[in-house]
Scaffold this active site. Structure first.
Site, PDB file in Angstrom:
ATOM      1  N   GLU A  60      38.708  18.309 -47.060  1.00 25.84           N
ATOM      2  CA  GLU A  60      39.675  19.401 -47.007  1.00 25.84           C
ATOM      3  C   GLU A  60      38.926  20.587 -46.417  1.00 25.84           C
ATOM      4  O   GLU A  60      37.956  21.072 -47.012  1.00 25.84           O
ATOM      5  CB  GLU A  60      40.231  19.753 -48.388  1.00 25.84           C
ATOM      6  CG  GLU A  60      41.335  20.798 -48.282  1.00 25.84           C
ATOM      7  CD  GLU A  60      41.872  21.242 -49.633  1.00 25.84           C
ATOM      8  OE1 GLU A  60      43.062  21.540 -49.711  1.00 25.84           O
ATOM      9  OE2 GLU A  60      41.090  21.308 -50.597  1.00 25.84           O
ATOM     10  N   ASP A  92      42.766  32.119 -53.474  1.00 25.29           N
ATOM     11  CA  ASP A  92      41.373  31.780 -53.749  1.00 25.29           C
ATOM     12  C   ASP A  92      40.715  32.791 -54.670  1.00 25.29           C
ATOM     13  O   ASP A  92      40.955  33.999 -54.582  1.00 25.29           O
ATOM     14  CB  ASP A  92      40.587  31.701 -52.437  1.00 25.29           C
ATOM     15  CG  ASP A  92      40.993  30.493 -51.615  1.00 25.29           C
ATOM     16  OD1 ASP A  92      40.937  29.382 -52.164  1.00 25.29           O
ATOM     17  OD2 ASP A  92      41.373  30.654 -50.445  1.00 25.29           O
TER      18      ASP A  92
END
EC number: 4.2.1.20
Length: 280
Positions: free
Chosen positions: A49, A60
């Protein structure tokens, strides 16, 4: 058959789950990033990924947010990311390559062009973490038109409607999150209730399930597999290892101070995580 189908079939026959590392492209430079990706594959990663750096990575936590910044400080662009993906694909023709990209990028480039470019570079799937499945129709259409598997996130506390939509729309795999919030080992995955999370999604059929968010140890991987997931995705723990070998202060480019030490630490960590995918 797709690379994901091939991978899951092979691993199932071997009694293993998939270990998928998340790696930020161009962190801290394109060449360093290629070496890091190569190390991950050679240490046992079953799929990748890969992140495309973005200036406002809302999904994030601090660790991965800093990797976006390091890559951007080094001059990363979408075009340089595409070139790096193509290099990885040429070197590793069989490995599934998934992308994690914020939705502003396809909007800026134009949906059809965006998906076509990533398909031509060698990507297999694209996850847009800030695009929920209820808003996914134009992205799904453009992705499938380019031969890219669209991936959507199944939140831990998702409604029936969301889970049904994610299961129907996601091709390649379903990204299930083991807890709500942002990415990161700052908050580790709670392994209680993982079976419920996986079973809840499986009721709707769909692609194999990969568990992510806060997965930072071999025990987390083993728990994900035991809960019925087809594999686990780890990002922040790997990003922390990379960061610990980088030197530089924003906004200046960072450099890796000890490439061999980084390679050794990544190899040991990824090998241990992969070993934990063996089904009991």
């Amino acid at each position: 058959m797709s690379r994901y189908t091939d991978m899951f079939t092979r691993l199932d026959e071997a009694g293993e789950g998939a270990f998928v590392p998340f790696i930020m492209l161009n962190d801290p430079s394109p060449e360093d990033s290629f070496q890091i990706i190569s190390t991950a594959i050679e240490a046992g990663a079953d799929a990748l990924e890969l992140g495309v750096p973005f200036s406002d990575p809302v999904a994030d936590g601090p660790t991965v947010a800093e990797s976006h910044l390091r890559a951007l400080d080094g001059g990363s662009t979408v075009d340089s990311c595409l070139a790096l993906i193509a290099r990885v694909r040429e070197a590793y023709p069989e490995i599934p390559i998934g992308m994690l990209i914020y939705g502003n990028v396809p909007f800026t480039r134009g949906l059809d062009k965006f998906y076509r470019e990533f398909a031509e570079a060698g990507a297999d799937s694209i996850l847009l973490p800030d695009v929920p499945v209820r808003e996914g129709a134009p992205f799904i259409q453009a992705a499938e038109g380019a031969g890219i598997d669209p991936i959507f996130i199944a939140p831990a506390q998702a409604s029936e409607t969301t889970l049904e939509g994610v299961s129907a729309a996601s091709k390649g795999y379903i990204y299930a999150i083991s807890r709500d919030g942002v990415t990161g080992t700052e908050r580790e995955s709670s392994t209680t209730g993982l079976t419920d999370v996986v079973d809840n999604i499986k009721r709707f059929g769909g692609a194999p399930i990969l568990l992510g968010f806060g997965i930072s140890s071999p025990k987390h991987v083993a728990d994900a597999i035991a809960a019925g997931a087809a594999g686990a995705i780890t990002g922040s723990a790997i990003t922390k290892i990379i960061a610990s070998h980088c030197e530089g202060e924003h906004p200046n480019p960072s450099t890796i101070t000890d490439p061999e030490g980084l390679r050794k630490e990544l190899t040991e960590f990824i090998s241990a995580m992969k070993a934990a995918t063996k089904k009991q």
